[in-house]
Scaffold this active site. Structure first.
Site, PDB file in Angstrom:
ATOM      1  N   LYS A   1       9.927 -37.388  35.579  1.00  0.00           N
ATOM      2  CA  LYS A   1       9.163 -38.140  34.326  1.00  0.00           C
ATOM      3  C   LYS A   1      10.425 -39.365  33.881  1.00  0.00           C
ATOM      4  CE  LYS A   1       7.190 -37.191  29.926  1.00  0.00           C
ATOM      5  NZ  LYS A   1       6.550 -36.229  29.020  1.00  0.00           N
TER       6      LYS A   1
ATOM      7  N   SER B   1       2.635 -31.671  26.379  1.00  0.00           N
ATOM      8  CA  SER B   1       2.630 -32.655  27.455  1.00  0.00           C
ATOM      9  C   SER B   1       3.033 -32.310  28.814  1.00  0.00           C
ATOM     10  CB  SER B   1       3.893 -33.571  27.051  1.00  0.00           C
ATOM     11  OG  SER B   1       3.439 -34.304  25.878  1.00  0.00           O
TER      12      SER B   1
ATOM     13  N   SER C   1       2.221 -36.024  27.678  1.00  0.00           N
ATOM     14  CA  SER C   1       2.662 -37.396  27.697  1.00  0.00           C
ATOM     15  C   SER C   1       3.342 -37.579  29.259  1.00  0.00           C
ATOM     16  CB  SER C   1       3.952 -37.629  26.895  1.00  0.00           C
ATOM     17  OG  SER C   1       4.874 -36.518  27.141  1.00  0.00           O
TER      18      SER C   1
END
Length: 464
Positions: free
Chosen positions: A80, A181, A157
């Site tokens: 990420k 997330s 996210s």
């Protein structure tokens, strides 16, 4: 052999270790798939094609010469865009940080690379990891691969990691979870995702959202893959005080113990309100599966409603801590922040010290009340989200999809999201298994038992 991109991570690792497949072949297959699919999916902020090829060549030589560093040597992984790699850009999902180049490598990335894994690239995130739908106003929203005609929520996210792993651009990857997330992309993208307890995995070198609630975690296509990746990244780190004194627990020896004799809690009936009929149907079928496997399914009385107190209290902590980190950007109208994220951060400016400290005390009180309600139970079962992925055109940024996930962060629990079925139109549905803090082994054990008798996790989205 068959296309390496369609192998689960552990199967890929076994093929490489047995020299039926070389790391070079594995990396080239994934890079070719990325080249073909990425223009549509937009999962990556940057693909490290040249470096990945060099690393694959080195891994191939090491393995052929008997110098493999471990069972995961040569396996690709994605990170990420919150996780620092020395010399690489980490934007944290924000156009305001387009030029932010990391000076050091995050602990979690060091551990992956130290075990021979090869980083394919960085994946998109909601700006500052502050959103659950997966949207990003300025840098773009990844395309959920389960519907190639309609742009749907990928979950956030950790949106890019979810899309990359679901679309077979990578066998597994790392996200972070502050209010859901990791689990939200797992739900919307048909994956398995583990929210770990604070201190299990180091956050050193990861762009923060909320120091109290942030937790890195793995996303994969099966519980077995997620359990292995969790083992690879967990453990104490002298650079992260939250990890000190927390002894690692290997979940792999107990993964196949089954659920016979376990007591699993069914969520209160009132919590069914607002959940889609298809999600509820998949949830009820999952409960029946567990009963058939020998688990005892019983009702539980909880000291709160998921949608009410939990969201408000979690927001108090997150908003205050997010404002501490990025308030200066949110206050500057010239900063290129997304409207919804700016509003969430600015909400932190109104949180007083008294509000913050009272909420932290309330967290501890609620945690005690929850653990008392869980007495005698091994896990709490809920849906992961209220619905399957919705069209981006229907997203209400004022209502986040974290009703069933945020309490796990607020109370410092661990939780596993995994596929539980599909809608009539072919969109993934998801089950969440929540356990006490530091009992990741139990969550993975329960999830493994479910995947041993179901095939939802084996399904793949269509290629465009």
């Amino acid at each position: 052999m068959s296309d390496p991109t369609h192998l689960e991570a552990l199967s890929l690792a076994e093929a490489i270790a047995a020299r039926r497949l070389s790391p070079v072949e594995a990396i080239e297959a994934h890079l070719a798939r990325i080249a073909a699919q990425e223009p549509k999916l937009q999962a990556f902020t940057e693909v490290y094609a040249d470096d990945a090829r060099l690393a694959a060549e080195g891994a191939d030589r090491a393995i052929r010469s008997g110098h493999a560093v471990g069972p995961l040597h040569g396996v690709p992984v994605v990170l990420k865009d919150l996780i620092d790699l020395a010399g690489r850009i980490t934007m944290g999902g924000s156009a305001a940080h387009r030029a932010r180049r990391a000076s050091a490598t995050a602990t979690i990335a060091q551990r992956l690379i130290g075990q021979g894994m090869i980083v394919l690239g960085k994946t998109h995130t909601v700006e500052f990891a502050y959103g659950g739908w997966g949207t990003n106003q300025h840098l773009g929203t990844p395309w959920n691969p389960w519907d190639l005609a309609v742009a749907r929520t990928p979950g956030g996210s950790s949106s890019g990691t979810g899309v990359a792993v679901a679309a077979r651009l990578a066998p597994w990857g790392i996200g972070t979870d502050t209010g859901g997330s990791v689990r939200l992309p797992a739900s919307f993208c048909g994956l398995t995702g583990l929210k770990v307890t604070v201190g299990r995995v180091s956050t050193h070198g990861i762009v923060p959202l909320s120091a109290t609630l942030d937790t890195p975690g793995p996303l994969g296509r099966s519980v077995a893959d997620v359990a292995m990746l969790y083992c690879a990244i967990s453990g104490p780190d002298t650079l992260d005080p939250s990890t000190r004194g927390i002894d690692p627990v290997d979940p792999l020896p107990g993964l196949r113990r089954g659920v016979r004799g376990l007591r699993l809690a069914r969520m209160p009936r009132v919590e069914r309100e607002g959940v889609s009929p298809e999600m509820l149907s998949a949830y009820d079928v999952a409960l029946e599966r567990f009963e058939c496997l020998g688990a005892e399914i019983e009702d539980i009385v909880l000291p709160f409603r998921f949608a009410d107190l939990m969201t408000a209290q979690a927001s108090t902590v997150t908003n205050a801590e997010a404002y501490h980190v990025n308030g200066h950007l949110a206050e500057d109208p010239a900063s290129p922040l997304g409207d919804a994220v700016r509003a969430r951060i600015l909400a932190g400016a109104t949180v007083t010290a008294q509000d913050y400290l009272q909420t932290q005390r309330l967290r501890r009180d609620l945690q005690r009340q929850f653990l008392a309600a869980m007495e005698g139970f091994d896990a709490l079962l809920t849906p992961s989200t209220e619905t399957a992925a919705i069209p981006l055109s229907e997203v209400d940024e004022g209502h986040l999809p974290s009703r069933f996930t945020r309490f796990g962060n607020l109370l410092d629990l661990c939780a596993l999201a995994l596929p539980s079925g599909f809608t009539e139109t072919g969109l993934p549905l998801s089950l969440q298994i929540t356990c006490r803090g530091y009992d990741e082994a139990m969550a993975l054990r329960v999830g493994y038992a479910f995947q041993a008798v179901t095939e939802w996790h084996l399904q793949a989205p269509p290629d465009h």
